[in-house]
Design an enzyme around this catalytic site. Sequence first.
Site, PDB file in Angstrom:
ATOM      1  N   TYR A 271      35.921  37.381  40.177  1.00  0.00           N
ATOM      2  CA  TYR A 271      37.057  37.428  41.197  1.00  0.00           C
ATOM      3  C   TYR A 271      36.490  37.607  42.690  1.00  0.00           C
ATOM      4  CZ  TYR A 271      41.488  38.415  43.590  1.00  0.00           C
ATOM      5  OH  TYR A 271      42.844  38.557  44.323  1.00  0.00           O
TER       6      TYR A 271
ATOM      7  N   ASP B 230      28.666  38.968  45.753  1.00  0.00           N
ATOM      8  CA  ASP B 230      29.960  39.299  45.928  1.00  0.00           C
ATOM      9  C   ASP B 230      29.765  41.008  45.510  1.00  0.00           C
ATOM     10  OD1 ASP B 230      32.422  40.408  46.273  1.00  0.00           O
ATOM     11  OD2 ASP B 230      33.650  38.697  45.565  1.00  0.00           O
TER      12      ASP B 230
ATOM     13  N   LYS C  20      35.817  47.280  50.464  1.00  0.00           N
ATOM     14  CA  LYS C  20      36.184  48.630  49.628  1.00  0.00           C
ATOM     15  C   LYS C  20      35.233  49.962  49.987  1.00  0.00           C
ATOM     16  CE  LYS C  20      37.572  46.347  45.457  1.00  0.00           C
ATOM     17  NZ  LYS C  20      39.100  46.322  45.620  1.00  0.00           N
TER      18      LYS C  20
HETATM   19  N1  HOZ Z   1      42.462  43.119  42.784  1.00  0.00           N
HETATM   20  C1  HOZ Z   1      42.301  44.305  42.715  1.00  0.00           C
HETATM   21  C2  HOZ Z   1      41.954  44.504  41.241  1.00  0.00           C
HETATM   22  N2  HOZ Z   1      40.623  43.935  41.038  1.00  0.00           N
HETATM   23  C3  HOZ Z   1      43.916  44.947  42.867  1.00  0.00           C
HETATM   24  C4  HOZ Z   1      44.070  45.275  44.360  1.00  0.00           C
HETATM   25  C5  HOZ Z   1      45.302  45.851  44.266  1.00  0.00           C
HETATM   26  O1  HOZ Z   1      46.229  45.817  43.745  1.00  0.00           O
HETATM   27  O2  HOZ Z   1      45.341  47.090  45.062  1.00  0.00           O
END
Ligand code: HOZ
Length: 426
Positions: free
Chosen positions: A145, A240, A268
């Site tokens: 992802y 990534d 992050k």
């Molecule tokens: N895409 C995030 C988890 N891999 C979730 C992001 C969120 O909901 O804060």
Amino acid sequence: MPDSPLSQAAFQEALTLFPGGVNSPVRSFASVGGTPVVFSRGKGALLEDPDRHKYLDFVQSWGAHILGHTPAPVVRAVSRQVRRLTSVGAPTQEENHLGKLLQKAIPSLERLRFVSSGTEAVMSALRVARAWTNRPMILKFDGGYHGHADALLVSAGSGLATLNQPASAGVPEPLTSATLSVPYNDLEAVRAAFLAHPGKIAAVIVEPYAANMGLVLPLPGFLEGLRAITQEQGTLLIFDEVITGFRFHWGGVQTQVGVTPDLTTLGKIIGGGLPVGAYGGRKDLMDLVAPVGPVYQAGTLSGNPLAMAAGRAVMNQLTRPGFYEAIADKAERFFETLIHRLDPTRYYLAHKGGLATLFFAPGPINNLTQAKSSDTAAYARWFHALLEQKIFVAPAQFEAMFVGAAHTPRALRLAADAFLKALDAK
Ligand code: HOZ
């Protein structure tokens, strides 16, 4: 949650405002059922809902935190910065401070650029790769992802895996037809993709430790193999490191395993809990970015001073002697306790440092197909049994959990018992 009237009321109100009541789909509890908890405060490893219940948090803003919630250095830095300058749309010294730290920690970042999210970072890095190679295609991995940019919503992990949605509606076919996706940890499949599309693949993008189909670690030689194949093919390799950057040590997985990508994306942790992303790499590649080169990418909030200050405050803590060793030690004890007591015919705990996923399937799990053999209904029961005990883990099997500096050994000991007890939930 009958004992949480304020949280429930807030979520009911959210339903009238946001699709599914949320601003990002995995938060909706779509795969585990029930009503999401609305949180109002956080300190260290704990979250608090408006009804004043405290939860031990293993989500940690999906890895944006490594010091826990609202750590004092970040609170101080952001409070100071908010009085000076919050957004300016012009260069600031704060950008340089954080930029220098990142460059020092990750030498492959000869040049970098700050953006506001991991999605933006990836989108921009891919644009650079296509411009450099003058090739249209991207190769990613099933269950990888990389944010929600159009071209990347193909066999993607995280929310798409959770919602069992292979791709997103609203993305024109020509955009995704230039994206190839092959199984993680499968170098043969990578070679086959290059054979099938000679001279067409601009970049291979990979999470060096895949953490959006649950945690799936690279098999020995996988990352090295990707480096060798991409070099052979004149294709760029993009790591990534939005989740892995600064998670395990001062730098990225690349500096730990000694495989140097051409481009890297970050997010992050480097924003200390404020919205941030970054991409960077070789100077000749990054010199393609406007205003030096023809690849356009811009943003009013890019390099936002508050995010820069928060990020720098976190970075400064990460260099304290023994910082990462302490996390790795307590996390290792925690995960080993669990592994010892888990039935290996039913569960597999993948872990690395403070990052882990408990799969409700026997191991090993090396790719999305194996991850998907998990019993997601049993995961949902486990999740709710933990929530009852005021422990918050990811509301989806295909995500990771995070142990950081704020989780105390005692809290982890208690959590281990709770984790195991919750497996019996009916
Ligand atoms: N895409 C995030 C988890 N891999 C979730 C992001 C969120 O909901 O804060």
